[in-house]
Each structure stands twice: as structure tokens, then as C-alpha cells.
Design a protein around this motif. Sequence first.
Motif, short mmCIF file in Angstrom:
data_model
loop_
_atom_site.label_atom_id
_atom_site.label_comp_id
_atom_site.label_asym_id
_atom_site.label_seq_id
_atom_site.Cartn_x
_atom_site.Cartn_y
_atom_site.Cartn_z
N LEU A 154 -13.27 17.45 26.22
CA LEU A 154 -12.33 17.21 27.33
C LEU A 154 -13.00 16.56 28.53
O LEU A 154 -12.44 15.63 29.13
N GLY A 155 -14.20 16.99 28.87
CA GLY A 155 -14.90 16.42 30.02
C GLY A 155 -15.18 14.94 29.84
O GLY A 155 -15.08 14.15 30.80
N VAL A 163 -17.82 18.28 43.32
CA VAL A 163 -18.62 19.49 43.52
C VAL A 163 -17.86 20.68 42.91
O VAL A 163 -16.68 20.60 42.57
N GLY A 164 -18.58 21.79 42.78
CA GLY A 164 -17.96 23.00 42.25
C GLY A 164 -17.42 22.81 40.85
O GLY A 164 -18.09 22.25 39.98
N ILE A 165 -16.17 23.25 40.63
CA ILE A 165 -15.58 23.15 39.30
C ILE A 165 -14.81 21.84 39.11
O ILE A 165 -14.12 21.67 38.10
N ASN A 201 -17.57 16.40 38.71
CA ASN A 201 -18.92 16.95 38.87
C ASN A 201 -19.64 16.78 37.54
O ASN A 201 -19.25 17.37 36.52
N ALA A 202 -20.70 15.96 37.54
CA ALA A 202 -21.40 15.64 36.30
C ALA A 202 -21.95 16.89 35.61
O ALA A 202 -22.15 16.89 34.39
N MET A 203 -22.17 17.96 36.37
CA MET A 203 -22.70 19.19 35.79
C MET A 203 -21.68 19.86 34.86
O MET A 203 -22.05 20.69 34.02
#
Length: 501
Positions: free
Chosen positions: A44-45, A278-280, A284-286
Motif C-alpha cells: 500500500l505504501g 512526518v509522524g504517521i 513519511n518515507a519511514m
Amino acid sequence: MAIKEPEAPLVGDKGLQAGAIGLVGNVVIGLAAVAPAYSLAATLGYVVLAVGEKAPSMFVLAFIPMLLVAFAYKELAQDTPDCGTTFTWASKAFGPWIGWIGGWGLAVSAIIVLANVAEVAAIYLFKFLGLDDLADSLLAKVLLGSFFIIAMTLLSARGIVVSERVQNVLIAVQFGVLIIVSIIALVRVFAGTAGAQAISPQLSWLWPSGLDISSIAQAIILCIFIYWGWDACLAVGEETKDPGRTPGIAAVITTLILVCTYVLVAYAVQSFSGFGEVGIGLNNAMNTDDVLTVLGEPVAGTLAASLLLLTVSVSGLSSTQTTILPTARGTLSMAVYEAIPKRFSVVHPRYMTPAFGTIVMGCAALFFYLVLSFLSENALADSVASLGLAVAFYYGITAFACVWYFRKTLSSARNLFFRGIFPLLGGIAMALAFGISAKDMLAPDYGYTAFGPIGGVFVLGVGMLVLGIPLMLACFAFGTKRFFRGETLNANTEVKVPDVF
């Protein structure tokens, strides 16, 4: 008083247990093979990365060719309910050589995905247990992943009924958690308690306006991966009640359930997370590698976060088994028609499963997993990205086989659409997805690895398919040659399954 002896199970012409599962069991096996929780977590990301807020539209758009191909499977299964599926149908339509390579495409996709879903099951189980250090340890992941492959291989060899019962539990866990968490997320969005990052759902998310062809193709090939596996329904058709009807219906039902679930989850994730960096936030690449489990705690607390981790692990474990089931039956069919060594046609006398083919498939997946894991974890990741090529390849062959095989029966309106136009459009869509994606994958910066000027994803995806050519030639050179002369399987071959259950 005499004790009534239990009735012996019916046995099909290939030695499989006839009439062992019904429509519900067949749908469960199809859903389990897709591994919806893992597929969403892993994909999904990247779909959002490719098309932004239009991710739900990609699930709908990719569903259309899947449904069209499912119609082809349904028609072919009704005519020839054979566990060889693509191999058998393409051989009857186009001849032995294309049939063989179509069967190889199915086997390749299974080998690639088995290595990955086993590792996913291991990683998420470690995370669920709070053992993050082990989740990051290559040795720990490989040991547990290898154990899962071995265990699911042995379970698959024990019989279709045992496999179905296990899958009933695993699939209930997956869909239960996914749907409940998604509903909670949407309720909080509408109630205004989801946080400042949340955004209101939009109907425009279902329409792919403003996207270029390359972005759509990239997203579609990813979506083909998350839909792939529903055709497991057809591979266990000979063990299903009413094999000429039930598996085809199960395939259509499975794809419908999947598209509804995927759109619901995509709307919940996008609405609750928003597109912040940022965050969720989804930008946010993380979070790209797994936007699903990142969402658990913010939506419903620590318990939901833990349940999502367990759900993804269960999803990977479930798919490990249900991927082995159809592939082993594919090799059984190929051996029955003398396309590969006859040893693969041996069915266990007690469990009525292709035990030898099942074990060989498990060993092949284990070998592939170990080699790529210790060679390069990036190569293992790129193998997943290449999976869509193999899937589009054999789905496309199946769709075109339907059109050609039934070409003389298209005089009625019903047959024209369901045997002709719909499968043709599905095959063309798969061919386009394969071609455009293969072109994009040539770039050395596509994925994590490269071989000089060529992307590693392309090398793995196309290379694994091309590997089938020397293997096919070896079977021709050292086999009976009867299959390759069209003597054991052709358009007029009788169906080698029982007629009545």
C-alpha cells in the motif's frame, strides 16, 4: 450390533481426494493464498508513493483485469477442471510448448513469493513478541522463515481437509482484524477524534484522473501482486465438490471480496494518516515499507498494534501453505501428462496429496530463500518487486488461451462476452502491464540492485522466466517426448477427473 465402517473418500483419476471441500473452503483457500494483510502491509505504501491519494482507484482499476481473467478461469475450469490450470489449458489451446512455459510461470511466482512470505511471517512474529533484535537478525529471520517453509510443506502434504481447516482459522483472523481496525479508523475520522493529520474521505480517490501512464502501470503491477493468488481456487478444483462449477464461482467471489476489502482499508489508511511527511503521514518515507501496522496504535491503542503485527505474521504463514498447494498440484498434472518426470505424479496413498511434488516445491522455495538471503537481502526484496511480471505472464497466457480454445463457440451473446471479449481484454491488460513494467524495470535505479546498466528487478523477473526454456528443453530431451508431440495432452484430451461426486 454391527459397527458401520467409515466410507472411504472418493479418489479422482490423479489420486486426489475428490469432493473434499465445498464452495466456502475453496474461497478460503483462494483468499489465504493472496495473503491480504501481508500484501497490504508490503504494498500500500508503494502504491501511494506512485499515485498519491489515487491509491483506491488503482485497486479498483487493477481489479477489472483480474475479474476479466477470473471469467477466463471460470470458463476453462468448467470445461476442463484440471489441477494443472494454466499448463493444461494453454496446452489444449496453443500446444505443448506454450503450455509448459505457462506452467513454469506459475511455478516461478510461487517459488519467489514463498521465500518472501515465510520471512515476513518470521519478522512480524518476532515483532509481535517484542523481540525486535531478532526481527533485525538475518540468522534469526532465516532460521524461523526456513522452519515455516518446512512446517507448511509438511502440513500441505498431510491432506487438503487438514489444510482447509487450518486456513479457516487463519483467514478469519486476517479479515476480522483488518475490517475492525479499518472501521474504527473511519469512525474516528468522521467523529473528529483521529487527530490533526486526518483528512475527510473523497469519492475522487476512486477515479485515476491526472495520472500519467507510467505511474498507473507501476501501481497496477503492484496491485497485481496484492491480488495474485486467488487462482489457487482452481488448482484444488479436482478436490472440490462439483469441480466443473464450484471453483470458477469461488474465483469470482474471491476477487470481489478482495477489491471490497482493499478499497475499505485504503480509505481508512489514507483518511486517518493523511499525506503529511512526518509522524504517521503517508508521505513519511519511514512508513512506506509498512503503512498498515504503523497505524495500529494511533487508531486503537497498543492492543490493536499488536494484533496487526500478529495478523501480518498469520497472513504470511497462511500464504506459505496455500502457495504450495496449487503449485504442487500443477506439477502433478504436468507429470500425469508426461511433461515432467513421472515421479511427480506419485500421490500419497493415505493422504491423497502429491506429496513428492509438495516436498520438492518446498525444497525449491527453501533453496531460493537461503541463496538470496545470504547473497543479498536487497536481492530478496527485488525478487518481490519482480513477482508481478511472472503473474502477469501466466495470467495473460490463461486469458488468451480461453479466447482461442473457445473460438468456435462464440456465436451466442453469453459466450461472446464471457469466453471472448472479457478474457481478451483481460489478456491485453496483462500484456500491457507486463511490457510497460518490464521496460521501467530495466532502469538500474529501479529497486535495490543492478547488474551494470540493467536493473536487478528486471534480471530477476525476466531471468527466472527465461530459466524455464532450458528446463523445458531438458524435459524434451530426456523425457518420453509424448507430451511435446501432443499425444498426451491436446484440445481433444479427455478430462482426467471423475465426472460425478
